[in-house]
Design an enzyme around this catalytic site. Structure first.
Site, PDB file in Angstrom:
ATOM      1  N   GLY A  13       1.793  -8.748  35.364  1.00  0.00           N
ATOM      2  CA  GLY A  13       2.161  -7.655  36.422  1.00  0.00           C
ATOM      3  C   GLY A  13       2.845  -6.409  35.427  1.00  0.00           C
ATOM      4  O   GLY A  13       2.146  -6.035  34.961  1.00  0.00           O
ATOM      5  N   ARG A  61     -13.582   4.232  48.955  1.00  0.00           N
ATOM      6  CA  ARG A  61     -14.579   3.701  49.843  1.00  0.00           C
ATOM      7  C   ARG A  61     -14.287   3.851  51.378  1.00  0.00           C
ATOM      8  O   ARG A  61     -15.286   3.588  52.219  1.00  0.00           O
ATOM      9  CB  ARG A  61     -14.758   1.976  49.647  1.00  0.00           C
ATOM     10  CG  ARG A  61     -15.096   1.602  48.505  1.00  0.00           C
ATOM     11  CD  ARG A  61     -15.392   0.304  48.070  1.00  0.00           C
ATOM     12  NE  ARG A  61     -13.990  -0.626  47.321  1.00  0.00           N
ATOM     13  CZ  ARG A  61     -14.196  -1.380  46.900  1.00  0.00           C
ATOM     14  NH1 ARG A  61     -15.399  -1.950  46.476  1.00  0.00           N
ATOM     15  NH2 ARG A  61     -12.871  -1.933  46.432  1.00  0.00           N
ATOM     16  N   LYS A 106      -6.053 -14.720  33.615  1.00  0.00           N
ATOM     17  CA  LYS A 106      -4.671 -14.273  32.781  1.00  0.00           C
ATOM     18  C   LYS A 106      -4.610 -14.957  31.507  1.00  0.00           C
ATOM     19  O   LYS A 106      -4.122 -14.269  30.364  1.00  0.00           O
ATOM     20  CB  LYS A 106      -3.421 -14.188  33.421  1.00  0.00           C
ATOM     21  CG  LYS A 106      -3.521 -13.247  34.508  1.00  0.00           C
ATOM     22  CD  LYS A 106      -2.439 -13.601  35.705  1.00  0.00           C
ATOM     23  CE  LYS A 106      -2.534 -12.430  36.732  1.00  0.00           C
ATOM     24  NZ  LYS A 106      -1.368 -12.752  37.662  1.00  0.00           N
ATOM     25  N   LYS A 150      -8.014  -8.463  36.068  1.00  0.00           N
ATOM     26  CA  LYS A 150      -7.988  -9.486  35.300  1.00  0.00           C
ATOM     27  C   LYS A 150      -9.352 -10.360  35.407  1.00  0.00           C
ATOM     28  O   LYS A 150      -9.807 -10.846  34.412  1.00  0.00           O
ATOM     29  CB  LYS A 150      -6.831 -10.501  35.495  1.00  0.00           C
ATOM     30  CG  LYS A 150      -6.583 -10.833  36.762  1.00  0.00           C
ATOM     31  CD  LYS A 150      -5.153 -10.340  37.542  1.00  0.00           C
ATOM     32  CE  LYS A 150      -5.375 -10.084  38.877  1.00  0.00           C
ATOM     33  NZ  LYS A 150      -4.198  -9.958  39.612  1.00  0.00           N
ATOM     34  N   GLY A 193       2.825  -6.950  42.315  1.00  0.00           N
ATOM     35  CA  GLY A 193       3.520  -5.938  43.438  1.00  0.00           C
ATOM     36  C   GLY A 193       3.187  -4.270  43.139  1.00  0.00           C
ATOM     37  O   GLY A 193       3.111  -4.456  41.931  1.00  0.00           O
ATOM     38  N   THR A 218      -2.949  -1.171  46.557  1.00  0.00           N
ATOM     39  CA  THR A 218      -1.404  -1.354  46.225  1.00  0.00           C
ATOM     40  C   THR A 218      -1.168  -1.034  44.779  1.00  0.00           C
ATOM     41  O   THR A 218      -0.136  -0.010  44.636  1.00  0.00           O
ATOM     42  CB  THR A 218      -1.200  -2.805  46.214  1.00  0.00           C
ATOM     43  OG1 THR A 218      -1.418  -3.054  47.736  1.00  0.00           O
ATOM     44  CG2 THR A 218       0.266  -3.175  46.262  1.00  0.00           C
ATOM     45  N   VAL A 219      -2.116  -1.239  43.949  1.00  0.00           N
ATOM     46  CA  VAL A 219      -1.768  -0.940  42.401  1.00  0.00           C
ATOM     47  C   VAL A 219      -1.908   0.449  42.170  1.00  0.00           C
ATOM     48  O   VAL A 219      -1.242   1.125  41.548  1.00  0.00           O
ATOM     49  CB  VAL A 219      -2.459  -1.866  41.444  1.00  0.00           C
ATOM     50  CG1 VAL A 219      -2.329  -1.725  40.032  1.00  0.00           C
ATOM     51  CG2 VAL A 219      -2.256  -3.490  41.973  1.00  0.00           C
ATOM     52  N   ILE A 228       5.529  -6.965  33.405  1.00  0.00           N
ATOM     53  CA  ILE A 228       6.233  -7.275  32.194  1.00  0.00           C
ATOM     54  C   ILE A 228       5.440  -7.062  31.040  1.00  0.00           C
ATOM     55  O   ILE A 228       4.089  -6.998  31.042  1.00  0.00           O
ATOM     56  CB  ILE A 228       6.714  -8.699  32.185  1.00  0.00           C
ATOM     57  CG1 ILE A 228       5.409  -9.458  32.304  1.00  0.00           C
ATOM     58  CG2 ILE A 228       7.635  -8.907  33.366  1.00  0.00           C
ATOM     59  CD1 ILE A 228       6.075 -11.055  31.859  1.00  0.00           C
TER      60      ILE A 228
HETATM   61  N1  HSE Z   1      -2.064 -11.855  42.764  1.00  0.00           N
HETATM   62  C1  HSE Z   1      -1.398 -11.652  41.478  1.00  0.00           C
HETATM   63  C2  HSE Z   1      -0.245 -12.439  41.361  1.00  0.00           C
HETATM   64  C3  HSE Z   1      -1.243 -10.252  41.469  1.00  0.00           C
HETATM   65  O1  HSE Z   1       0.530 -13.119  42.497  1.00  0.00           O
HETATM   66  O2  HSE Z   1       0.368 -12.602  40.297  1.00  0.00           O
HETATM   67  C4  HSE Z   1      -0.761  -9.654  40.154  1.00  0.00           C
HETATM   68  O3  HSE Z   1      -1.422 -10.078  38.945  1.00  0.00           O
END
Ligand code: HSE
Length: 367
Positions: free
Chosen positions: A117, A33, A188, A88, A286, A10-11, A119
């Protein structure tokens, strides 16, 4: 600048979208992979094809997990490549070592996407700390749990149903335990403390209470007294110069900024001795927002800027939470009580009850 991505989840796809928009960089290789036909000849199966490629200047690690991500990042730094990471978990556990290796090799390591995320939290924290002492920091740092709490509060949804939606939307970790048991916020928060105070918080000393056992009855009890529950990571410098740091659900009055953060949003604030309180809010999880944060770091490095080059780590310290007193709502199975105690003591009680297989949920009142 030619770059390689480690991972195609996703990222990674969000970062590729954002870099495609900008066009100042070119993704020439992607470590995968599984077969990814859409990548064509850019897909490679071995990290050696990336670290031994002299054309590649920067490696963006967007695969997650501790290993093999750590080994790959060390290999990239050792080969003299800049690194951007969104990981993280891995980075909070190996912060000191990776910063030192980047410095030794004369390359940048940037990590905006590891907390907040999309921000611009860590990058602004780095800027704030150069112009004043950071006195405290904290906020809503996990999009998945905010999405769950928001839906339980405002749409009367059930926990399991909303968690499944958060997984489908790509907010949750591969193992959502990390979200609901607050391990994601713990990583985090540790990284935020490292950035603010140049010391590494020993993860074993940083308590994390999550929302695994929150029920619609708990939410209704909070609603009846005008409070909204949010999962918070918080840290502050104590009078003795120690650092208190903890993760726990907290109850906010309905008109507090934190109470109004919707969906997978985050809000994180810092208080500086010179600038006062600054708050940063926006998309916390996301594809779009996290990918844009990775791309922002890549583009900064391509332009010769890295605010993170001033990040360092001078020591490892234990979080000190014995003297932080909160008023708690505590429910063990079906029994609810209100209790005033220290963060450290509440965490010990909750962990002991969880170890006995009890369904425990605790939340503190914001004073
Ligand atoms: N799983 C993490 C969240 C993803 O929901 O914040 C973003 O770091």
């Amino acid at each position: 600048m030619k770059i390689a991505l480690l991972g195609w989840g996703t990222v990674a796809k969000g970062a590729a979208d954002a870099l495609e928009f900008n066009k100042d960089t070119e993704i020439v290789k992607v470590l995968v992979r599984k077969e990814k036909p859409e990548l064509g000849s850019r897909a490679v199966w071995s990290i050696d094809e990336i670290v031994n490629d002299p054309e590649i200047d920067l490696v963006a690690e967007v695969m997650g997990g501790e290993e093999p991500a750590l080994t790959y990042v060390k290999a990239a730094l050792s080969a003299g490549k800049h690194v951007v990471t969104a990981n993280k978990l891995m980075f909070s556990l190996h912060y000191e070592e990776l910063l030192a290796l980047a410095r030794e090799k004369g390359v940048s390591i940037a990590f905006s996407a590891t907390a907040g995320g999309g921000i611009p939290w860590l990058i602004n924290l780095q800027r704030m700390k150069r112009a004043g002492a950071i006195e405290s920091l904290g906020g809503i740092m996990n999009g998945t749990t905010n999405f769950i709490l928001d839906a339980m509060t405002n749409e009367f949804s059930e926990f399991e149903d909303v968690l499944a939606i958060a997984q489908q939307l790509g907010y949750a970790e591969a193992d959502p335990t990390a979200d609901i048991d607050a391990l994601d916020v713990k990583a985090k928060l540790a990284l935020s403390c490292d950035c603010a105070w140049d010391v590494m918080i020993d993860p074993a000393s940083l308590p994390a209470m999550g929302i695994r056992y929150i029920t619609s009855e708990d939410i209704e009890a909070f609603r009846s007294i005008g409070m909204t529950c949010k999962l918070m990571g918080r840290a502050e410098r104590t009078e003795k110069g120690e650092i208190a740091a903890y993760v726990e659900p907290m109850l906010f009055p309905k008109d507090a900024p934190e109470a109004g953060v919707p969906g997978a949003g985050n809000i994180i604030s810092a208080v500086s001795s010179t600038a006062g309180k600054m708050s940063f809010s926006g998309g916390g999880a996301g594809r779009g927002c996290t990918g844009a944060a990775v791309a922002g770091d890549v583009l900064d490095i391509a332009e010769g800027i890295s605010v993170f080059d001033s990040a360092c780590c001078n020591a490892r310290v234990a979080a000190s939470n014995e003297n932080i007193i909160h008023r708690y709502y505590l429910r063990i199975d079906d029994a609810v009580e209100m209790k005033e105690t220290s963060v450290a003591e509440m965490n010990r009680s909750v962990q002991a009850a969880l170890a006995q297989g009890r369904r425990v949920f605790a939340a503190s009142f914001v004073e």
